[in-house]
Enzyme design. Structure first.
Site, PDB file in Angstrom:
ATOM      1  N   HIS A 161       0.829  -1.207   0.000  1.00  0.00           N
ATOM      2  CA  HIS A 161       0.000   0.000   0.000  1.00  0.00           C
ATOM      3  C   HIS A 161       0.865   1.260   0.000  1.00  0.00           C
ATOM      4  O   HIS A 161       2.021   1.220   0.423  1.00  0.00           O
ATOM      5  CB  HIS A 161      -0.851   0.042   1.280  1.00  0.00           C
ATOM      6  CG  HIS A 161      -1.969  -0.948   1.326  1.00  0.00           C
ATOM      7  ND1 HIS A 161      -2.173  -1.786   2.396  1.00  0.00           N
ATOM      8  CD2 HIS A 161      -2.973  -1.219   0.446  1.00  0.00           C
ATOM      9  CE1 HIS A 161      -3.255  -2.530   2.180  1.00  0.00           C
ATOM     10  NE2 HIS A 161      -3.753  -2.209   1.000  1.00  0.00           N
ATOM     11  N   CYS A 248      -2.957   0.357  10.095  1.00  0.00           N
ATOM     12  CA  CYS A 248      -4.064  -0.440   9.544  1.00  0.00           C
ATOM     13  C   CYS A 248      -4.986  -1.048  10.586  1.00  0.00           C
ATOM     14  O   CYS A 248      -6.042  -1.537  10.228  1.00  0.00           O
ATOM     15  CB  CYS A 248      -3.520  -1.508   8.609  1.00  0.00           C
ATOM     16  SG  CYS A 248      -2.323  -2.536   9.380  1.00  0.00           S
TER      17      CYS A 248
HETATM   18  C1  CIR Z   1      -4.011  -7.774   3.237  1.00  0.00           C
HETATM   19  O1  CIR Z   1      -3.217  -8.245   2.425  1.00  0.00           O
HETATM   20  O2  CIR Z   1      -5.037  -7.197   2.890  1.00  0.00           O
HETATM   21  C2  CIR Z   1      -3.710  -7.953   4.697  1.00  0.00           C
HETATM   22  N1  CIR Z   1      -3.086  -9.215   4.931  1.00  0.00           N
HETATM   23  C3  CIR Z   1      -2.829  -6.836   5.203  1.00  0.00           C
HETATM   24  C4  CIR Z   1      -3.490  -5.502   5.109  1.00  0.00           C
HETATM   25  C5  CIR Z   1      -2.681  -4.429   5.735  1.00  0.00           C
HETATM   26  N2  CIR Z   1      -3.371  -3.198   5.598  1.00  0.00           N
HETATM   27  C6  CIR Z   1      -2.796  -2.013   5.717  1.00  0.00           C
HETATM   28  O3  CIR Z   1      -1.604  -1.905   5.929  1.00  0.00           O
HETATM   29  N3  CIR Z   1      -3.564  -0.951   5.553  1.00  0.00           N
END
Ligand code: CIR
Length: 258
Positions: A161, A248
């Site tokens: 991201h 997150c």
């Molecule tokens: C994903 O791949 O969607 C999750 N395993 C990790 C998301 C992390 N989100 C973020 O840093 N905003």
């Protein structure tokens, strides 16, 4: 009025999380839950009322609640997550946010994860990633047009991201790994670079009076403190195995009510 941090419990299916850049390694669920509780305590210590939503076995990544919504002073925008497995996370978060903000919704064919949206003052940067497309940028821009925000695209490389590459420490200062995103996209901002030995250290959670930051990145923490930031460190090692970091795991809702 007390600010609110919305969090979400770790799913019993957390081990089946989405992975993009990292290999799957065993996650210690007891430790992961303890780390998540410590994160919530850090939010409470900083004056936030923590509102924790339930999760379920059909939403392995639910703890990463940031990806489901973008909360502005005026409105909340519900995302359409890029990973199909994550779309079922959105409705319960929308219900929770409706108590605080007027809610708008990103619609197909747009996809966007909140982790790709960086807000610094009235500047909104949107990372074009494997999760986020230009249709989403257009929809977000139209939602925000009447509130005076500028919405800009940002290209990223070798990370999940935009906020893996850059986060805001305040309205004028960004923490960045310039190998993952082009600093020229952010002209006019002060930039603090991560320590080169800590390439994943650009994700910091900005609260009102402090920065929540992973204890895994002590060299970058020294840089933050040297620049006058108050830093509260937490251990997020188990969450990092699922490619999550500190921004997150919460949605911050400041006191303005809808
Ligand atoms: C994903 O791949 O969607 C999750 N395993 C990790 C998301 C992390 N989100 C973020 O840093 N905003």
């Amino acid at each position: 009025m007390q600010p609110v941090a919305i969090t979400r419990e770790i799913s019993p299916a957390f081990a089946d999380c989405e992975l993009t850049h990292q290999p799957r390694v065993p996650i210690d669920m007891v430790r992961a839950r303890a780390q998540h509780e410590a994160y919530e305590r850090a939010l409470a210590d900083a004056g936030y009322r923590v509102e924790r939503l339930k999760s379920d076995a059909d939403m392995p990544d639910a703890v990463f609640i940031e990806d489901t919504a973008i909360v502005f002073e005026e409105i909340a925008v519900m995302t359409r997550p890029g990973a199909v497995s994550r779309r079922g996370e959105v409705p319960a978060v929308a219900d929770a946010l409706e108590a605080h903000r007027a809610v708008r919704r990103i619609e197909a064919p747009a996809t966007i994860d909140g982790g790709d949206v960086l807000v610094a003052g009235r500047c909104v940067f949107v990372g074009l990633s494997s999760r986020t497309n230009r249709d989403a940028v257009r929809q977000l821009r139209s939602f925000l047009a009447s509130y005076g925000y500028t919405v800009c695209e940002a290209a990223i490389e070798d990370c999940l991201h935009l906020k893996s590459a850059v986060t805001a420490l305040n309205n004028d200062t960004l923490l960045m790994n310039p190998r993952l995103v082009n600093p020229q996209t952010f002209t006019g901002f002060e930039i603090i670079e991560v320590d080169p030995e800590e390439p994943m250290a650009a994700n910091a959670l900005r609260l009102r009076d402090r920065i929540i930051f992973p204890s895994a990145f002590p060299r970058t923490a020294i840089r933050l403190r040297a620049n006058g930031f108050r830093v509260a460190t937490i251990d997020a090692s188990e969450l990092a195995k699922a490619e999550g970091a500190v921004t997150c795991c919460s949605l911050l809702v400041d006191a303005t009510e809808a």
